[in-house]
Each structure stands twice: as structure tokens, then as C-alpha cells.
Write a protein that holds these residues in place. Structure first.
Motif, mmCIF file in Angstrom:
data_model
loop_
_atom_site.group_PDB
_atom_site.id
_atom_site.type_symbol
_atom_site.label_atom_id
_atom_site.label_comp_id
_atom_site.label_asym_id
_atom_site.label_seq_id
_atom_site.Cartn_x
_atom_site.Cartn_y
_atom_site.Cartn_z
ATOM 1 N N SER A 107 -8.674 4.651 2.688
ATOM 2 C CA SER A 107 -7.677 5.556 3.259
ATOM 3 C C SER A 107 -7.778 5.442 4.774
ATOM 4 O O SER A 107 -8.866 5.564 5.338
ATOM 5 C CB SER A 107 -7.952 7.003 2.845
ATOM 6 N N ASN B 112 -13.910 4.259 0.065
ATOM 7 C CA ASN B 112 -14.595 4.517 -1.196
ATOM 8 C C ASN B 112 -14.831 3.146 -1.803
ATOM 9 O O ASN B 112 -13.906 2.512 -2.293
ATOM 10 C CB ASN B 112 -13.751 5.401 -2.110
ATOM 11 N N ARG C 261 -11.270 1.303 -2.448
ATOM 12 C CA ARG C 261 -10.014 1.707 -1.826
ATOM 13 C C ARG C 261 -10.325 2.260 -0.445
ATOM 14 O O ARG C 261 -11.421 2.736 -0.185
ATOM 15 C CB ARG C 261 -9.268 2.710 -2.683
ATOM 16 N N ALA D 248 1.816 7.363 3.957
ATOM 17 C CA ALA D 248 2.044 8.800 4.031
ATOM 18 C C ALA D 248 2.548 9.148 5.430
ATOM 19 O O ALA D 248 1.998 8.680 6.430
ATOM 20 C CB ALA D 248 0.764 9.568 3.724
ATOM 21 N N GLY E 32 -0.633 7.819 7.358
ATOM 22 C CA GLY E 32 -1.772 7.565 6.491
ATOM 23 C C GLY E 32 -1.440 6.374 5.618
ATOM 24 O O GLY E 32 -0.282 6.196 5.211
ATOM 25 N N LEU E 33 -2.413 5.545 5.359
ATOM 26 C CA LEU E 33 -2.236 4.375 4.490
ATOM 27 C C LEU E 33 -3.338 4.372 3.452
ATOM 28 O O LEU E 33 -4.483 4.720 3.754
ATOM 29 C CB LEU E 33 -2.309 3.078 5.303
ATOM 30 N N LEU E 34 -2.994 3.982 2.242
ATOM 31 C CA LEU E 34 -3.980 3.807 1.182
ATOM 32 C C LEU E 34 -3.891 2.369 0.706
ATOM 33 O O LEU E 34 -2.823 1.912 0.280
ATOM 34 C CB LEU E 34 -3.729 4.767 0.022
ATOM 35 N N GLY F 220 -10.970 5.683 9.152
ATOM 36 C CA GLY F 220 -10.800 5.413 7.735
ATOM 37 C C GLY F 220 -11.874 6.076 6.902
ATOM 38 O O GLY F 220 -12.937 6.459 7.403
ATOM 39 N N VAL G 223 5.113 10.381 0.641
ATOM 40 C CA VAL G 223 4.394 9.135 0.378
ATOM 41 C C VAL G 223 5.339 8.125 -0.234
ATOM 42 O O VAL G 223 6.155 8.466 -1.094
ATOM 43 C CB VAL G 223 3.193 9.363 -0.575
ATOM 44 N N GLN H 249 -6.186 6.422 8.725
ATOM 45 C CA GLN H 249 -5.338 7.178 9.641
ATOM 46 C C GLN H 249 -4.923 6.210 10.730
ATOM 47 O O GLN H 249 -5.754 5.464 11.263
ATOM 48 C CB GLN H 249 -6.087 8.369 10.229
ATOM 49 N N GLY I 7 0.841 -1.189 0.000
ATOM 50 C CA GLY I 7 0.000 0.000 0.000
ATOM 51 C C GLY I 7 0.875 1.236 0.000
ATOM 52 O O GLY I 7 2.109 1.157 0.004
ATOM 53 N N SER I 8 0.225 2.375 0.014
ATOM 54 C CA SER I 8 0.935 3.650 0.083
ATOM 55 C C SER I 8 0.941 4.129 1.523
ATOM 56 O O SER I 8 -0.093 4.096 2.198
ATOM 57 C CB SER I 8 0.254 4.690 -0.805
#
Length: 164
Positions: free
Chosen positions: A96, A147, A94, A32, A77-79, A144, A43, A98, A29-30
């Protein structure tokens, strides 16, 4: 004038299940973080996986910029979620998140279990997992924003994200 309708739906069991599915399936994942030198967000893409009791964990190098940032400020932050092979990437679910990042102390008895579990999901990590600068981080999920696809947005609390 009529105020605009909120795009956020009421969180329900289906949304919670989709969030749990995205978390449990996440193998990358991404991430941040806040760069301590500039104060700007930074990121990077990281490997993710379940920890000894589940949850969301990462194996990080202490030499990385994101590790240095997390030592300064544990907020992250994670995506999660990947676009499918067909269709508009923005129609795929997806999440997002915290979170607070907590490093696993070297003497924590969960370390051996974390190592075995990590290697089961990330066998190529065998090349570097035992290098002295690598360590495990547990992400404690605070909230979170899910979406779930077009017109399916939900806010999730820590309770919504907690393991079942």
C-alpha cells in the motif's frame, strides 16, 4: 498490563527489495482518491507501468472520475500485488502506497519516451493513447506499508521506496 507488541518489523534490505520488486512488476493496481464532491474515498483499478526514468506511472483519461479527483487533490493511495494461483490470497505480498500524482505537461520532452515505454508494456493502449483526453501521471511515492506475507509487515519511507 503489557502493551501489545507491534506487528511492524524493522525495515531491512529484504523488505526494501520486495517493495521495489512489486513496484517494478506492477502493470495494474488499485488507485484510491478523495471524491471532491462527497469527500469520501473512491477506488478504481488502473494500468500502471514505469515512466521514462522508472518510477510508477499511469496513463489516465481526463474524463474519468479519478482524474477529476486528482486534479482537485493530488494525494493518492495505490495498492500493488496480486494473489498467487494457490493458497490464501492474504499470504501473498502486497504494498500500500501513499503518493502524490503529478500530471506530465503536454510539452514535456519525456512524453515521447513515456509513450514508447507505455506501449511496450501495454500494447493494447495503442487504441486510445493518442486520444486528446489521455495523459500521463507520475506517482511520487511518499510512504508505504508492505505486507510481505504472514507476520511480515513493514513501514517504508520515501527513501526506502526511492529507485536504486
Amino acid at each position: 498490563m503489557v502493551p501489545p507488541q507491534s506487528p511492524i518489523r524493522t525495515t531491512d534490505d529484504e523488505a526494501r527489495q520486495l517493495a521495489h520488486d512489486l513496484i517494478s512488476a506492477a502493470r495494474h493496481g488499485s488507485l484510491a482518491v478523495i471524491d471532491p464532491e462527497t469527500g469520501f474515498p473512491s477506488v478504481s483499478r488502473i494500468a500502471l507501468g514505469p515512466g521514462p526514468e522508472g518510477g510508477l506511472w499511469a496513463l489516465l483519461s481526463g474524463l474519468s472520475a479519478h482524474s477529476r479527483a486528482l486534479r482537485h487533490d493530488t494525494r493518492a493511495g495505490l495498492l500493488l500485488g496480486e494473489p498467487g494461483t494457490k493458497g490464501d490470497p492474504l499470504t501473498h505480498p502486497r504494498l500500500s502506497l501513499q503518493a502524490e500524482a503529478h500530471a506530465l505537461p503536454p510539452d514535456d520532452p519525456r512524453g515521447a519516451v513515456a509513450r514508447d515505454r507505455w506501449l511496450a508494456d501495454h500494447p493494447k493502449a495503442r487504441l486510445y493513447i493518442d486520444l486528446p483526453d489521455f495523459f500521463f501521471v507520475e506517482f511520487r511515492l511518499l510512504s508505504g506499508l508492505l505486507n510481505g506475507g504472514f507476520a511480515r509487515a513493514y513501514r517504508l519511507s520515501a527513501e526506502d521506496l526511492a529507485q536504486k
